[in-house]
Design an enzyme around this catalytic site. Structure first.
Site, short mmCIF file in Angstrom:
data_model
loop_
_atom_site.label_atom_id
_atom_site.label_comp_id
_atom_site.label_asym_id
_atom_site.label_seq_id
_atom_site.Cartn_x
_atom_site.Cartn_y
_atom_site.Cartn_z
N LYS A 3 -10.51 -2.99 -13.84
CA LYS A 3 -11.31 -4.12 -13.40
C LYS A 3 -12.76 -3.98 -13.86
O LYS A 3 -13.16 -2.95 -14.40
CB LYS A 3 -11.20 -4.24 -11.88
CG LYS A 3 -9.77 -4.55 -11.42
CD LYS A 3 -9.72 -4.72 -9.93
CE LYS A 3 -8.31 -4.98 -9.45
NZ LYS A 3 -8.27 -5.16 -7.99
N TYR A 43 -2.96 -13.30 -8.57
CA TYR A 43 -3.06 -13.00 -7.13
C TYR A 43 -2.37 -14.05 -6.26
O TYR A 43 -2.72 -14.20 -5.08
CB TYR A 43 -4.53 -12.89 -6.73
CG TYR A 43 -5.22 -11.65 -7.24
CD1 TYR A 43 -4.68 -10.39 -7.02
CD2 TYR A 43 -6.43 -11.74 -7.91
CE1 TYR A 43 -5.32 -9.25 -7.46
CE2 TYR A 43 -7.09 -10.59 -8.36
CZ TYR A 43 -6.52 -9.36 -8.13
OH TYR A 43 -7.16 -8.22 -8.56
N PHE A 51 -9.06 -12.31 2.12
CA PHE A 51 -9.78 -11.63 1.04
C PHE A 51 -9.51 -12.21 -0.34
O PHE A 51 -10.04 -11.74 -1.35
CB PHE A 51 -9.45 -10.13 1.03
CG PHE A 51 -7.98 -9.81 0.97
CD1 PHE A 51 -7.31 -9.79 -0.25
CD2 PHE A 51 -7.26 -9.55 2.13
CE1 PHE A 51 -5.94 -9.50 -0.31
CE2 PHE A 51 -5.90 -9.25 2.07
CZ PHE A 51 -5.25 -9.23 0.85
N ARG A 79 1.44 4.29 -9.64
CA ARG A 79 0.95 4.02 -8.28
C ARG A 79 0.49 5.31 -7.60
O ARG A 79 -0.53 5.33 -6.92
CB ARG A 79 2.03 3.34 -7.45
CG ARG A 79 2.45 1.97 -7.94
CD ARG A 79 1.45 0.90 -7.75
NE ARG A 79 1.22 0.66 -6.33
CZ ARG A 79 0.40 -0.28 -5.87
NH1 ARG A 79 -0.25 -1.06 -6.70
NH2 ARG A 79 0.24 -0.45 -4.59
N THR A 85 -4.81 1.98 -1.82
CA THR A 85 -5.71 0.85 -2.07
C THR A 85 -7.05 1.04 -1.39
O THR A 85 -8.09 0.77 -1.98
CB THR A 85 -5.05 -0.46 -1.58
OG1 THR A 85 -3.80 -0.63 -2.26
CG2 THR A 85 -5.94 -1.65 -1.84
N ARG A 96 -8.40 6.26 -7.62
CA ARG A 96 -9.21 5.64 -6.57
C ARG A 96 -9.91 6.69 -5.71
O ARG A 96 -11.04 6.50 -5.28
CB ARG A 96 -8.34 4.73 -5.70
CG ARG A 96 -7.90 3.48 -6.44
CD ARG A 96 -6.96 2.65 -5.60
NE ARG A 96 -6.60 1.41 -6.26
CZ ARG A 96 -5.45 0.79 -6.07
NH1 ARG A 96 -4.54 1.28 -5.24
NH2 ARG A 96 -5.19 -0.33 -6.71
#
Length: 141
Positions: A3, A43, A51, A79, A85, A96
């Site tokens: 992103k 999405y 959100f 994953r 997340t 992350r």
């Protein structure tokens, strides 16, 4: 997908390196700006969630790097490599866990199942943009 925050922080190479070092095979890669329409398709399952607007705003705020990786149990493996997340739940050593502070600025997206992977690949790539090449190193991974 990496992103906009990844490009802003100049860590795209580090993240791609992790997938390569794991032994996954990169078969599709491109940088693009996600349009509001493409973001809405990507999405779609979150459209009614509070959100959703923030997801669309972030992914359209700058360029992203879309990627397609191949490998045994690729979706599950990726994953695990990217981590939870919520950054506070992501373990150190995951992408992350090492690079995210805020959920709303999550730096990476990965499909959560094979069916979504197929749908998302077709959103971002046409067949001519994917390359299934002979990986001479695959027996060693």
């Amino acid at each position: 997908m990496l992103k906009p925050g990844v490009l802003n922080r100049r860590i795209a190479g580090e993240i791609i390196r992790r997938f390569e070092c794991k032994g996954l095979k990169l078969v599709g890669l491109k940088m693009l700006r996600v349009s509001p329409e493409l973001a809405a398709s990507h999405y779609a399952e979150h459209k009614e969630k509070p959100f959703y607007a923030d997801l669309v705003a972030y992914i359209t705020s700058g360029p992203v790097i879309a990627m397609v990786w191949q490998g045994d149990d690729c979706v599950t493996l990726v994953r695990k490599m990217i981590g939870a997340t919520k950054p506070q739940d992501a373990l150190p050593g995951t992408i992350r866990g090492d690079f995210c502070l805020h959920t709303q600025h999550n730096i990476i997206h990965a499909s959560d199942c094979e069916e979504n992977a197929e749908r998302e690949i077709h959103l971002f790539f046409d067949g001519q943009e994917l390359f299934d090449w002979e990986d001479a190193v695959s027996p060693w991974c």
